[in-house]
Design a protein around this motif. Structure first.
Motif, PDB file in Angstrom:
ATOM      1  N   GLU A 157       0.816  -1.207   0.000  1.00 58.43           N
ATOM      2  CA  GLU A 157       0.000   0.000   0.000  1.00 58.43           C
ATOM      3  C   GLU A 157       0.854   1.264   0.000  1.00 58.43           C
ATOM      4  N   ASP A 174       2.657   5.748  -4.540  1.00 59.61           N
ATOM      5  CA  ASP A 174       3.437   5.762  -5.776  1.00 59.61           C
ATOM      6  C   ASP A 174       4.261   7.035  -5.902  1.00 59.61           C
ATOM      7  N   LYS A 225      -1.547   7.417  -4.307  1.00 57.74           N
ATOM      8  CA  LYS A 225      -1.569   6.007  -4.721  1.00 57.74           C
ATOM      9  C   LYS A 225      -2.336   5.913  -6.027  1.00 57.74           C
ATOM     10  N   LEU A 226      -1.642   5.522  -7.101  1.00 54.30           N
ATOM     11  CA  LEU A 226      -2.272   5.423  -8.402  1.00 54.30           C
ATOM     12  C   LEU A 226      -3.105   4.138  -8.498  1.00 54.30           C
ATOM     13  N   ARG A 227      -4.260   4.251  -9.085  1.00 49.61           N
ATOM     14  CA  ARG A 227      -5.130   3.102  -9.262  1.00 49.61           C
ATOM     15  C   ARG A 227      -5.172   2.715 -10.734  1.00 49.61           C
ATOM     16  N   PRO A 228      -5.233   1.414 -11.042  1.00 47.26           N
ATOM     17  CA  PRO A 228      -5.302   1.010 -12.439  1.00 47.26           C
ATOM     18  C   PRO A 228      -6.602   1.498 -13.090  1.00 47.26           C
ATOM     19  N   ALA A 229      -6.482   1.849 -14.356  1.00 47.24           N
ATOM     20  CA  ALA A 229      -7.657   2.341 -15.076  1.00 47.24           C
ATOM     21  C   ALA A 229      -8.704   1.247 -15.190  1.00 47.24           C
ATOM     22  N   ALA A 230      -9.946   1.610 -15.052  1.00 47.88           N
ATOM     23  CA  ALA A 230     -11.036   0.636 -15.108  1.00 47.88           C
ATOM     24  C   ALA A 230     -11.221   0.157 -16.542  1.00 47.88           C
TER      25      ALA A 230
END
Length: 249
Positions: free
Chosen positions: A155, A158, A244-249
């Motif tokens: 966690e 980034d 924190k980067l989240r992956p694209a949906a």
């Protein structure tokens, strides 16, 4: 009577503990260690005791060598004759004694650094971890704030965005950028931060906050350059944001 000999023996016995203590600590102050003297001695004695117990056990297990308390006590007493007899008896074991202390000093120097690396690698010192009260580097607050070391494994942020207010010719400006590195002075105070993708804007531009991200960014001026060095002494306030980067949906 040789009063220097007992002091030398005590110093040799405790030195591995002081070495191990200094090597496992992550302290931001590099000039002097201002920890309470009693705390320093207690930690060093505990380290020294543990290291000697380990080394004596290994010596008995692999080499069949056992400590002789009478010889050690003979070196510590004030009787010159007893000291002389102990020194004479230890003369034949000089190579073993040198190997014992030489290997112990090397272990005390190298092993704590590996333990510290393992603590950092698996974040055993993060806030909320079961062993945090024992393993946390209490003398390194900037390390935890500016690295995100308190996040659980997996966690981690980034990137870390730093926003600082800087007075320029009496006018406050907000500088914002991605933290690349930071440096401390010998007293452990934050000295400067190296930022990337830096933007700035006058503080008075915040009087009418925008609800749109594009309008928010439009109020900033991009600072040309690859790296921007921000001196902490010139900042009025400092804001740290963990992204924190989240992956694209």
């Amino acid at each position: 009577m040789n009063i220097a000999l007992p002091a030398l023996v005590v110093f040799a016995l405790l030195l591995p503990g002081f070495i191990a203590r200094s090597r496992i600590k992550r302290a931001e102050r590099s000039s002097l260690d201002y920890s309470p003297f009693g705390q320093i001695v207690t930690e060093a004695v505990l380290w020294a005791g543990g290291l000697h117990l380990l080394w004596l056990a290994l010596a008995a297990l692999f080499f069949g060598r056992h400590v002789q308390p009478t010889l050690l006590l003979g070196l510590m007493v004030s009787d010159a004759a007893a000291q002389a007899r102990s020194i004479s008896n230890l003369a034949s074991e000089l190579s073993w004694i040198a190997a014992y202390f030489g290997s112990l000093f090397a272990f005390a120097y190298g092993a704590p650094a590996l333990i510290r690396a393992a603590i950092i690698r698996w974040r055993l010192d993060r806030a909320g971890a079961p062993l945090s009260p024992l393993l946390r580097f209490h003398a390194a607050p900037w390390y935890y704030l500016l690295t995100g070391a308190d996040f659980p494994p997996g966690e981690e942020p980034d990137c870390i965005v730093v926003s600082a207010i800087v007075n320029i010719s009496g006018r406050p400006w907000i500088y914002m950028g991605i933290l690349d590195d930071f440096f401390l002075d010998p007293e452990g105070r934050l000295d400067r931060m190296v930022l990337e993708k830096v933007m700035r804007r006058p503080l008075d531009a915040d009087k009418q906050p925008s609800t749109q991200a594009d309008e928010e960014l439009a109020r900033f001026y991009v600072v040309d350059g690859d790296y921007f060095v921000l001196r902490y002494a010139e900042t009025v306030t400092l804001n740290v944001e963990y992204i924190k980067l989240r992956p694209a949906a």
